[in-house]
Design a protein around this motif. Structure first.
Motif, PDB file in Angstrom:
ATOM      1  N   SER A 126       0.825  -1.207   0.000  1.00  0.00           N
ATOM      2  CA  SER A 126       0.000   0.000   0.000  1.00  0.00           C
ATOM      3  C   SER A 126       0.858   1.257   0.000  1.00  0.00           C
ATOM      4  CB  SER A 126      -0.858   0.038   1.257  1.00  0.00           C
ATOM      5  OG  SER A 126      -1.751  -1.028   1.277  1.00  0.00           O
ATOM      6  N   ARG A 137       1.539   8.076   6.354  1.00  0.00           N
ATOM      7  CA  ARG A 137       2.070   8.031   7.728  1.00  0.00           C
ATOM      8  C   ARG A 137       3.589   7.895   7.690  1.00  0.00           C
ATOM      9  NH1 ARG A 137       4.072   3.508   9.512  1.00  0.00           N
ATOM     10  NH2 ARG A 137       2.896   1.561   9.543  1.00  0.00           N
ATOM     11  N   ARG A 139       7.661   3.524  10.616  1.00  0.00           N
ATOM     12  CA  ARG A 139       8.073   3.122  11.963  1.00  0.00           C
ATOM     13  C   ARG A 139       9.520   2.634  11.883  1.00  0.00           C
ATOM     14  NH1 ARG A 139       2.939  -0.420  12.272  1.00  0.00           N
ATOM     15  NH2 ARG A 139       1.379   1.050  12.977  1.00  0.00           N
ATOM     16  N   TYR A 161       5.557  -0.297   2.959  1.00  0.00           N
ATOM     17  CA  TYR A 161       4.645   0.676   2.329  1.00  0.00           C
ATOM     18  C   TYR A 161       5.437   1.473   1.293  1.00  0.00           C
ATOM     19  CZ  TYR A 161       0.928   0.477   5.936  1.00  0.00           C
ATOM     20  OH  TYR A 161      -0.106   0.089   6.748  1.00  0.00           O
ATOM     21  N   GLU A 204      -8.616   1.591  -4.106  1.00  0.00           N
ATOM     22  CA  GLU A 204      -9.381   2.145  -2.991  1.00  0.00           C
ATOM     23  C   GLU A 204      -8.419   2.970  -2.174  1.00  0.00           C
ATOM     24  OE1 GLU A 204      -8.767   1.440   0.445  1.00  0.00           O
ATOM     25  OE2 GLU A 204      -7.003   0.359  -0.241  1.00  0.00           O
ATOM     26  N   TYR A 253      -4.240   6.076   3.399  1.00  0.00           N
ATOM     27  CA  TYR A 253      -3.728   4.764   2.998  1.00  0.00           C
ATOM     28  C   TYR A 253      -4.445   4.381   1.705  1.00  0.00           C
ATOM     29  CZ  TYR A 253      -2.143   4.172   7.874  1.00  0.00           C
ATOM     30  OH  TYR A 253      -1.538   4.322   9.092  1.00  0.00           O
ATOM     31  N   GLU A 289      -4.002  -5.925   2.664  1.00  0.00           N
ATOM     32  CA  GLU A 289      -4.160  -5.774   4.122  1.00  0.00           C
ATOM     33  C   GLU A 289      -4.617  -4.347   4.344  1.00  0.00           C
ATOM     34  OE1 GLU A 289      -0.991  -5.248   7.264  1.00  0.00           O
ATOM     35  OE2 GLU A 289      -2.897  -4.216   7.527  1.00  0.00           O
ATOM     36  N   GLU A 343      -7.883  -1.420   5.881  1.00  0.00           N
ATOM     37  CA  GLU A 343      -8.885  -1.228   6.930  1.00  0.00           C
ATOM     38  C   GLU A 343     -10.305  -1.290   6.327  1.00  0.00           C
ATOM     39  OE1 GLU A 343      -9.761   1.662   5.077  1.00  0.00           O
ATOM     40  OE2 GLU A 343     -10.649   2.061   7.063  1.00  0.00           O
ATOM     41  N   ARG A 371      -6.114   4.238  18.448  1.00  0.00           N
ATOM     42  CA  ARG A 371      -6.322   2.998  17.691  1.00  0.00           C
ATOM     43  C   ARG A 371      -7.336   2.078  18.390  1.00  0.00           C
ATOM     44  NH1 ARG A 371      -1.990   1.443  13.521  1.00  0.00           N
ATOM     45  NH2 ARG A 371      -1.576   3.496  12.711  1.00  0.00           N
TER      46      ARG A 371
HETATM   47  P1  5GP Z   1      -0.680   0.853  10.126  1.00  0.00           P
HETATM   48  O1  5GP Z   1      -0.469   2.329  10.296  1.00  0.00           O
HETATM   49  O2  5GP Z   1      -0.841   0.158  11.444  1.00  0.00           O
HETATM   50  O3  5GP Z   1       0.361   0.230   9.245  1.00  0.00           O
HETATM   51  O4  5GP Z   1      -2.064   0.668   9.351  1.00  0.00           O
HETATM   52  C1  5GP Z   1      -3.232   1.267   9.843  1.00  0.00           C
HETATM   53  C2  5GP Z   1      -4.437   0.670   9.152  1.00  0.00           C
HETATM   54  O5  5GP Z   1      -4.409   0.989   7.767  1.00  0.00           O
HETATM   55  C3  5GP Z   1      -4.492  -0.855   9.242  1.00  0.00           C
HETATM   56  O6  5GP Z   1      -5.823  -1.213   9.596  1.00  0.00           O
HETATM   57  C4  5GP Z   1      -4.169  -1.308   7.849  1.00  0.00           C
HETATM   58  O7  5GP Z   1      -4.824  -2.523   7.527  1.00  0.00           O
HETATM   59  C5  5GP Z   1      -4.746  -0.157   7.042  1.00  0.00           C
HETATM   60  N1  5GP Z   1      -4.173  -0.067   5.684  1.00  0.00           N
HETATM   61  C6  5GP Z   1      -2.938  -0.372   5.263  1.00  0.00           C
HETATM   62  N2  5GP Z   1      -2.835  -0.185   3.944  1.00  0.00           N
HETATM   63  C7  5GP Z   1      -4.052   0.229   3.505  1.00  0.00           C
HETATM   64  C8  5GP Z   1      -4.587   0.566   2.215  1.00  0.00           C
HETATM   65  O8  5GP Z   1      -3.948   0.514   1.178  1.00  0.00           O
HETATM   66  N3  5GP Z   1      -5.891   0.963   2.188  1.00  0.00           N
HETATM   67  C9  5GP Z   1      -6.668   1.033   3.296  1.00  0.00           C
HETATM   68  N4  5GP Z   1      -7.929   1.398   3.138  1.00  0.00           N
HETATM   69  N5  5GP Z   1      -6.196   0.712   4.510  1.00  0.00           N
HETATM   70  C10 5GP Z   1      -4.909   0.322   4.619  1.00  0.00           C
END
Ligand code: 5GP
Length: 204
Positions: free
Chosen positions: A39, A43, A46, A55, A74, A83, A103, A105, A150
């Motif tokens: 994706s 953000r 980390r 990412y 999406e 994201y 993966e 949300e 979160r």
């Molecule tokens: P994190 O910051 O913990 O890596 O991700 C936060 C949330 O963003 C997680 O629920 C993850 O599944 C979601 N996420 C990661 N990549 C994408 C994306 O490409 N699209 C969407 N809609 N959510 C995403």
């Protein structure tokens, strides 16, 4: 391309932040039958996260530009960051017969279901929200305020769980992986995907 003309399955995995999705997916994609969609996000990385591996880390300007060019399958805003799933990679891998794992949300998952109704939505949850809090705190990758944010978000996401095709309780990692693999095998056998075999048999 697979001999039987079957396209791959689009597998969307969601779950509360801290539910252990990352670990589950890392195990699954050791099998080359799966392709994992990386994706894009606005953000900050980390510690230990790498560009193009975990990412594609983008500025808000670049992300907005890609939205304008319709380059995302999406996208969604989650806890003040964007994201999104780059479209081209997913389409190419599906055509090559790979089962593609996203993966993402819940808001993004529901957008994908509208575009690809045949996709499979899997929601991974820890056994309890207390366990989730414990996992998020012991992960130590976020500040306390972000952990709280979160957890609040997890409560909101509860309302979307009913729109998923499968709910998997992630307690023991090996069991979770086995369950997901079984889901994928069963999905491949569905009449909607295997119906062409009837015609083939009739023609014999
Ligand atoms: P994190 O910051 O913990 O890596 O991700 C936060 C949330 O963003 C997680 O629920 C993850 O599944 C979601 N996420 C990661 N990549 C994408 C994306 O490409 N699209 C969407 N809609 N959510 C995403």
């Amino acid at each position: 391309m697979k001999k039987n003309k079957e396209k791959g399955i689009l597998i969307v995995i969601s779950g509360f932040s801290g539910a252990g999705k990352g670990t589950v997916i890392r195990e699954l994609i050791k099998d080359t039958r799966y392709a994992f969609s990386i994706s894009a996000t606005t953000r900050q990385p980390r510690v230990g996260e790498e560009e193009g591996v975990h990412y594609f880390f983008l500025t808000r300007e670049k992300f907005t530009e890609m939205i304008g060019k319709n380059e995302f399958l999406e996208w969604a805003e989650f806890c003040n960051n964007y994201y999104g799933t780059p479209k081209k990679y997913v389409e190419n891998q599906l055509l090559q017969g790979k089962d593609v794992i996203l993966e993402i949300e819940v808001q993004g998952a529901l957008q994908v279901k509208e575009i690809f109704p045949e996709c499979v939505l899997i929601f991974i949850t820890p056994p309890t929200l207390k366990e989730l809090q414990h996992r998020l705190e012991s992960r130590g990758t976020e500040e306390i305020s972000v952990v709280q944010q979160r957890l609040c978000r997890a409560r909101e996401e509860l309302t979307y769980m009913q729109d998923y095709d499968y709910i998997v309780i992630n307690d023991i990692l090996e069991d979770t992986i086995e369950i997901i693999e079984n889901i994928v095998v069963a999905e491949h056998c569905k009449m909607s995907r295997k119906g062409y075999i009837i015609e083939k048999l009739k023609g014999e």
